[in-house]
Every structure is written in structure tokens, then in C-alpha cells.
Write a protein that holds these residues in place. Structure first.
Motif, PDB file in Angstrom:
ATOM      1  N   ASP A 226     -13.147   0.352   8.878  1.00  0.00           N
ATOM      2  CA  ASP A 226     -12.663   0.111   7.487  1.00  0.00           C
ATOM      3  C   ASP A 226     -13.314   0.813   6.360  1.00  0.00           C
ATOM      4  OD1 ASP A 226     -14.683  -1.755   8.049  1.00  0.00           O
ATOM      5  OD2 ASP A 226     -13.823  -3.231   6.685  1.00  0.00           O
ATOM      6  N   VAL A 227     -14.813   0.684   6.367  1.00  0.00           N
ATOM      7  CA  VAL A 227     -15.775   1.250   5.659  1.00  0.00           C
ATOM      8  C   VAL A 227     -15.505   3.101   5.783  1.00  0.00           C
ATOM      9  CG1 VAL A 227     -18.028   1.658   4.863  1.00  0.00           C
ATOM     10  CG2 VAL A 227     -17.247  -0.602   5.460  1.00  0.00           C
TER      11      VAL A 227
ATOM     12  N   ARG B 109       0.961  -1.155  -0.127  1.00  0.00           N
ATOM     13  CA  ARG B 109       0.071   0.186   0.050  1.00  0.00           C
ATOM     14  C   ARG B 109       0.966   1.319  -0.122  1.00  0.00           C
ATOM     15  NH1 ARG B 109      -2.665  -0.399   4.962  1.00  0.00           N
ATOM     16  NH2 ARG B 109      -4.233  -1.908   3.847  1.00  0.00           N
TER      17      ARG B 109
ATOM     18  N   PRO C  81      -6.240   4.829   3.255  1.00  0.00           N
ATOM     19  CA  PRO C  81      -7.361   5.285   2.643  1.00  0.00           C
ATOM     20  C   PRO C  81      -7.496   6.907   2.970  1.00  0.00           C
ATOM     21  CG  PRO C  81      -7.944   3.201   3.880  1.00  0.00           C
ATOM     22  CD  PRO C  81      -6.660   3.642   4.154  1.00  0.00           C
TER      23      PRO C  81
ATOM     24  N   ALA D 287     -12.571   3.847   4.193  1.00  0.00           N
ATOM     25  CA  ALA D 287     -12.411   3.839   2.547  1.00  0.00           C
ATOM     26  C   ALA D 287     -13.366   4.952   1.875  1.00  0.00           C
ATOM     27  CB  ALA D 287     -12.946   2.550   2.241  1.00  0.00           C
ATOM     28  N   THR D 288     -14.247   5.343   2.671  1.00  0.00           N
ATOM     29  CA  THR D 288     -15.202   6.539   2.025  1.00  0.00           C
ATOM     30  C   THR D 288     -14.651   7.712   2.402  1.00  0.00           C
ATOM     31  OG1 THR D 288     -16.781   6.196   3.917  1.00  0.00           O
ATOM     32  CG2 THR D 288     -17.054   4.880   2.117  1.00  0.00           C
TER      33      THR D 288
END
Length: 736
Positions: free
Chosen positions: A469-470, A62, A66, A473-474
Motif C-alpha cells: 500500500d505504501v 475512489r 494510486p 501511494a508513493t
């Protein structure tokens, strides 16, 4: 070891420490269940090996996380809306003190490109990791939409505050994208010293209420207390939309949606179209007003409980009548602007409300296709129910207008802070937010608290947690939208259980709360988004940091200007004598209060009535006499302290004198804000909420009452000699 390593990579604790030198292992089945809720299979040794290999490989490859956070320096002038108390204005480029680690650790010769939220493009080479740092250099501000290449070397371009898109291209061809949050160093601060009321809005009935307090009452309270009492703020309970039920859960801390307020708080007569109802609608409204007066009289004169459902049935019928009045051109334009501004979030919320009218409020039991807000079936249902969807959008607009009016009224009355809104820690699993953002919530999990000195069995609050995590990511889009909505018309925002920005106790469905575990969030990103949105709104932020707080959390919040919450009875020298903490030893960055909505009123505490109440309800864990002895000793300790400080006469004074002495003590502290629990001002004995009870006690359904339990209207409160006697203690503090 493999499970522990995998858990650590996903922020899942395998051990928790309820006290110094105490470590409690988390059951493996809990860790496996929590990882499953995060989309990670750890059900077998082979699955753990495969998941761990993927996670470690992804981490090694990576380029960027994010979300990347950049903080400005404390000396950097505030840029953008809210920096000077204004609500709008062009953002100016700002400089961070140094590169964030996520960028400083990039491979040499990595190219970076930022697409700002303002539509500009900034490009620059990343520094070599081994090169010594030089002073950051500001790049000239680009014209809107034009690219700009920053100077080569260890420089950092001037970027405006905001949420931007960041792209990286490494020399080996790898690429990555991230959200870049550029945030001010800290949130706006309150004035040096101000005081105000704390109140549960539903409990504050005026002579015009429809059976519970409303936004018209809030505006009246703000104007009266601001102009007559020199109050700087009014702090209220969450106004979040509730899940409709039979009956509706009255708790404001378990809502359907935190993003949109509940229209039950509307003052119907204040809707502009109300004045233009004609024909049969006029008689129907008159009948509803008469019924509303009956609800109000039942609460104020007949000891009836506040009946939220009955109030809403009347208001909904009245609003259906008012909606028949066409909007004037200007009003229609304002409504359409609101719809465009709120976008998908409002459409989803209104769609859930319309579907709940047809299928009930438990969306998990809806037809399969309707459980997905993006399905074709939901799209068809939305079109079929378009009139009801529009009705709920219209209600959201009206409520937003009245929130704005209350905010303006508070500011026009000279309040230094204004209305302090409250953000609940989570949402109901069957509500609109959990449906509309279901991918962002961890299925099969509930937020709670581990066992502690106050509750040996732990707590399960029945609220699904956000997936960290979501969120990452957003770019924290759900969180950003939530904060922006709440801060639209707020002078300050109180965050319930603010420790949840750092970690939350997750409890698997069906498990005992003691068998949960902590899951970590990216606290830096959560704080950066909070600070940025508060800065845009020019709003103060208050964190409810009572209970178990891990080391470093209060320090991190203080560094970002977030105020804490200090309650008199909990402020003791816990590391030394155990005696009441001297007022000068209290922290400055806090709201100092004598009590909260979850604690006894000051009168009940001083008289010991709260112990007798818990005894009658069977809530005591020890014999009544033992509880009373301990409580009496604690009260005597505080009264002795107040007497030694000269805040009470040697004979101890009567109850009113003692309550005034408590607030004089709070004024002796350096706290920036002093909150007066409104029921304290009239000697109310009854708590608004008694934790640990459901149907044993009328939580969230009691009006403000006097010392004899007689409900009082806002008009009676404003004329109360007892209230004015207490507030006379606080008014001289304004401007000190």
C-alpha cells in the motif's frame, strides 16, 4: 466471512495452495497480524466491521488507484534513453494500444490532466464508458512547460515514457490524483546467444587483492574473458552494503542497503588521490599494503577463510589516509554532482552509517529520537557528525566510480551484455534501508517461504517486506530509486526470487514459517517500473524463478521480456516421463546454467561429494546409503542422456569430459544466455553457500579453488588448461 473479505481487499491470502488440489487455510491470527502490519485493525468483530465498511466505501468513492500503468504496443519504436543502446536522449511521445481499465471505467465527462516528468502538461477528456472504442490518435508533442489539450473523444494523447502525475476531475466535483507510469512493452533483450561466467566476486582473488575479490578484479575478469574467451557477460553476487557487525554477516543476500554498494569492494590503489599521498601517510599506506598481502597469502596459501571484517579494517584505515588528499577542482565538481544526483537517499544512507559508528548497527536500540530519520534529534546528530556523513558519501562516490570503470571495461572488451548485477530479495531489519524507509516496510513481519517439497518446515529469511500500500501511494518511489541505482552501471540485472514482484510469504514475528501467508503486490505496476528503468539503462533483466512459482508468473515475465533461470538438474519432464528434458524443449528466454551459488558445483554433483558433505554436517533427512542411491541414479540418468546425444563417449569419459558434456548440452538448448559457474571451470568441489547452515559451514567465505581444494588466483585461473578446455566448448557459440 468478514475477515476474509477484508483480507481480500488488502491482498492478504486466507488460503494457500502448496500443490494441485491442496488448499491450506491460513490461521486467523496470522491474517489479523498481517492486516495490522498494513495499518488495518482486525482484532475484534467490531473492528473488522468498521474496517470493512471503510475499505468498501473508499473503493466505491475512489476515482483512480494510486498508480496507473500504461504499456506501449510491441510495434511502437523504443523511445527515450536506452532504446537504441544509448544512455541518453529526449523521450518521444508514444501510443498505448488502449486506455487502461482504471481510466476507461471513469465516469463520463471526467477531465484528465498529466504533468509529465519532462515538465509538460497534457489535458484531455476521458471517454464515455459505454461508447465504442476508436483507434488511438497521437497528440502533437508539446513544447516543454506548455499545456496541450488533446482531441476530444476516445483518443489517447501521445505521452513520453516515464513516471508522470495524473489528476482527474469528475463532473460531480470529485477529484483524484495518481502516478501514471508509461512503460515500454518489454525490457531490452540480449543477443541471440551469448555465454559468460557466474562468480561470487569476493571469492575471486588476484595477486593485487586485499584478502577478497574487489572491483579491480571484476574489471580484469571482464576484460580477459571478453577479449580472450569471447564471453558476453560476467554475473556477480549482490554488492549491496552490509550491516557492520562483530563479525559482519557475510551473506550478500541480507544487506544493510540494496540502494548503495559496499565500499569493501573498492580497489584502494585505483582511487586517483592514492597516488598523491605524501609525508607520513606514505609509510602508513606501505604498512597497510604489507598487512593486506598477509591477508591475501593467508587465504591463498594457508587455507584461511576470507575475512571481510579484517579486509575492511585495513581498507577503511587506508581510505582515511587517502581522504586527506584534497580533491582537484574537476574531481570536486564530479563529487558535488554525485551528491546532488543522489540527494536525500545518499544523505540518509551516510547518516545511518555515521550513527552506526557511534551507537552500533542495531538502530532499533538507538536513542528514541534517532530511530526516526526525519526527527529533530537526527537532524542535530547529522550536523554534529557531518564529517563522518561526508566520509560515507565519499565512499559511495568512489565505489560508484569503480563500478562505472568495470562497466566500461566490460563494454570496451566487446561484451554483448557486460556486468550482470544481482538484486537481493530484501534487506536486514537493522540496516540503513529499513531505517531510512521505515514507513515503507511492514513492522513485525519477515519474508520467507511456505513449506514445500524441499523444506517441509518452511523458511523465514529475516527480511522485512515492503508494504504494497505504501509503495502504491508513493508511486513506487523506493522501488524506482533502488532500480535506478542498481542499473547505473549494469549491462543486466538479476532479480533474486523474482516471484516477489507478484506476492511474498509474510511470517509474523515469532511465528513458525508454516503459519505465514501470501501478500500480493500490484505486479503490473512493479513490472512496469522495472521495464521502464531497464529500458532507460538499456539493460537486460533476468529473474531467478526457481522453486515454487504460481501459475501465470513465468508467462507474465516472459511477456515483458524478462529472462528466467533454468538449472540443468531441475529441468525434467515433470508432466510426463520425469526424465531429463530434451535440450530443444528448454525455453529460449532464460539463462541456462549447470548450477548456482546455492547448489553443489558440477564436479561435486557428478562425484556425489555434495551428499557426503551434507552427511558430515548432519543435514541429511534419510540414511546416507539411501541418499547416495538416489543421487547416483539421477547422475546416471543425466550421463546416459549426454551419451545418447553424442556429447559423451560410450565409456562415459572422465570428470573433465563429463563437465564439458554438461555445457555442450546447455549449448544445445535455445537459451539466450549460457552461464558458466566459474568454479566449474577448474573442478572446485566446495559450494559457496550451503542452505540450512550457519556456523557449521563457511558460507560466503571461500575462494575459488581447484579440484584438490587449493585456492587459485585470477592469474592462475587465466592460465588454467582445464578452464581453457571447458571454455573452448563455449567459444564457438558466440554469434550462433
Amino acid at each position: 466471512m468478514g475477515l476474509a473479505r477484508l483480507a481480500a481487499l488488502h491482498g492478504v491470502a486466507t488460503v494457500h495452495t502448496p500443490g494441485p488440489d491442496v488448499a491450506v487455510p491460513v490461521p486467523d491470527e496470522t491474517v489479523v497480524a498481517v492486516l495490522a502490519a498494513l495499518g488495518v485493525d482486525a482484532s475484534t468483530d467490531e473492528a473488522i466491521h468498521d474496517a470493512l465498511t471503510r475499505a468498501e466505501s473508499d473503493a466505491a468513492d475512489r476515482l483512480l488507484p494510486p498508480t496507473v500503468v500504461v504499456w506501449t504496443t510491441p510495434e511502437t519504436p523504443a523511445a527515450g534513453p536506452g532504446g537504441t543502446g544509448e544512455r541518453s536522449g529526449p523521450p518521444a511521445p508514444v501510443l498505448p494500444p488502449s486506455l487502461p481499465r482504471a481510466l476507461a471505467d471513469l465516469p463520463p465527462d471526467t477531465l484528465l490532466r498529466v504533468e509529465t516528468e519532462q515538465g509538460d502538461t497534457v489535458e484531455w477528456p476521458a471517454p464515455e464508458a459505454s461508447a465504442p472504442a476508436s483507434a488511438p490518435v497521437a497528440a502533437p508533442a508539446p513544447a516543454s512547460g506548455t499545456p496541450l489539450t488533446a482531441p476530444v473523444g476516445r483518443s489517447w494523447p501521445g505521452l513520453p515514457l516515464g513516471v508522470h502525475r495524473l489528476a482527474a476531475v469528475a463532473a460531480d466535483g470529485r477529484t483524484a490524483g495518481a502516478v501514471l507510469v508509461v512503460a515500454p512493452h518489454e525490457v531490452p533483450g540480449p543477443p541471440p546467444r551469448t555465454h559468460g561466467f557466474l562468480v561470487q566476486l569476493y571469492s575471486l582473488l588476484s595477486g593485487r587483492s586485499w584478502g577478497m575479490g574487489d572491483l579491480g578484479d571484476l574489471a580484469e575478469l571482464a576484460v580477459w574473458s571478453g577479449r580472450e574467451l569471447g564471453a558476453g557477460f560476467v554475473q556477480i553476487n549482490p554488492l549491496h552494503a552490509a550491516v557492520p557487525g562483530d563479525p559482519t554477516d557475510p551473506s550478500p543476500y541480507r544487506p544493510s542497503s540494496r540502494r548503495f554498494p559496499d565500499p569493501v569492494h573498492l580497489r584502494v590503489e585505483a582511487v586517483p588521490e592514492y597516488a598523491y599521498v605524501t609525508g607520513p601517510g606514505t609509510a602508513r599506506l606501505a604498512g597497510l599494503l604489507e598487512q593486506a598481502a598477509g591477508l591475501r597469502a593467508a587465504v591463498l596459501e594457508k587455507d584461511a577463510l576470507i575475512d571481510r571484517d579484517a579486509v575492511w579494517r585495513l581498507k577503511r584505515e587506508a581510505l582515511e589516509i587517502v581522504r586527506e588528499v584534497p580533491l582537484a577542482p574537476g574531481r570536486r565538481a564530479a563529487y558535488h554532482h554525485f551528491l546532488a544526483e543522489q540527494g536525500q537517499a545518499l544523505e540518509d544512507h551516510a547518516t545511518w552509517c555515521a550513527l552506526a559508528e557511534v551507537h552500533g548497527s542495531q538502530w532499533h536500540d538507538w536513542p528514541t529520537g534517532l530511530r526516526d530519520p526525519r526527527s529533530a534529534e537526527t537532524g542535530r546528530a547529522r550536523r554534529e557528525l557531518i564529517d563522518r556523513v561526508d566520509f560515507h558519501c565519499w565512499l559511495a562516490w568512489l565505489t560508484d566510480e569503480q563500478l562505472a570503470a568495470a562497466d566500461r571495461a566490460a563494454r570496451d572488451a566487446g561484451m554483448a551484455v557486460g556486468i550482470v548485477h544481482d538484486l537481493a530479495v530484501g534487506v536486514h531489519p537493522d540496516g540503513a534501508d529499513a531505517w531510512a524507509q521505515r514507513d515503507a516496510f511492514a513492522g513485525g513481519m519477515s519474508v520467507g517461504a511456505p513449506p514445500d517439497a524441499f523444506n517441509a518446515h518452511g523458511q523465514d529469511w529475516g527480511l522485512p517486506p515492503w508494504r504494497p500500500d505504501v509503495l502504491a501511494a508513493t508511486g513506487y518511489a523506493p522501488y524506482r530509486g533502488l532500480l535506478r541505482g542498481l542499473l547505473r552501471h549494469a549491462g543486466a540485472l538479476r532479480i533474486d526470487h523474482v516471484m516477489g514482484l507478484f506476492r511474498l510469504w509474510w511470517v509474523p514475528a515469532g511465528a513458525d514459517p508454516t503459519r505465514g501467508t501470501y501478500v500480493r503486490y500490484d505486479a503490473e505496476a512493479m513490472l512496469a517500473v522495472l521495464v521502464l528503468e531497464a529500458h532507460r539503462a538499456g539493460a537486460v533483466v533476468i529473474g531467478e524463478d526457481l522453486g515454487t512459482v504460481e501459475p501465470g508468473v513465468r508467462e507474465s515475465l516472459h511477456r515483458r521480456g524478462v529472462l528466467g533461470t533454468s538449472v540443468l538438474w531441475f529441468e525434467r519432464d515433470w508432466q510426463g516421463t520425469g526424465r531429463p528434458l530434451a535440450p530443444e524443449s528448454w525455453r529460449e528466454g532464460c539463462v541456462a546454467t549447470a548450477t548456482t551459488h546455492d547448489l553443489p558445483s558440477t564436479a561435486a554433483r557428478l562425484t556425489g561429494e555434495h551428499v557426503e558433505l551434507r552427511h558430515r554436517l548432519g543435514l541429511l533427512g534419510r540414511p546416507l546409503e539411501e541418499e547416495q542411491r538416489e543421487d547416483s541414479a539421477e547422475v546416471a540418468d543425466w550421463l546416459g542422456t549426454l551419451t545418447r546425444l553424442g556429447l559423451l563417449p560410450p565409456d562415459g569419459g572422465d570428470e573433465e569430459e563429463q563437465i564439458r558434456a554438461v555445457y555442450r548440452f546447455l549449448l544445445r538448448t535455445p537459451a539466450r544466455m549460457v552461464g558458466v559457474w566459474l568454479p566449474d571451470a577448474v573442478g572446485d568441489r566446495r559450494p559457496q553457500n550451503l542452505p540450512g547452515t550457519w556456523d557449521q559451514y563457511p558460507n560466503w567465505r571461500l575462494p575459488v579453488a581447484d579440484a584438490e581444494g587449493r585456492p587459485m588466483t585470477l592469474e592462475e585461473l587465466a592460465a588454467s588448461p582445464r578452464l581453457h578446455g571447458l571454455m573452448g566448448v563455449l567459444r564457438p557459440s558466440v554469434g550462433d
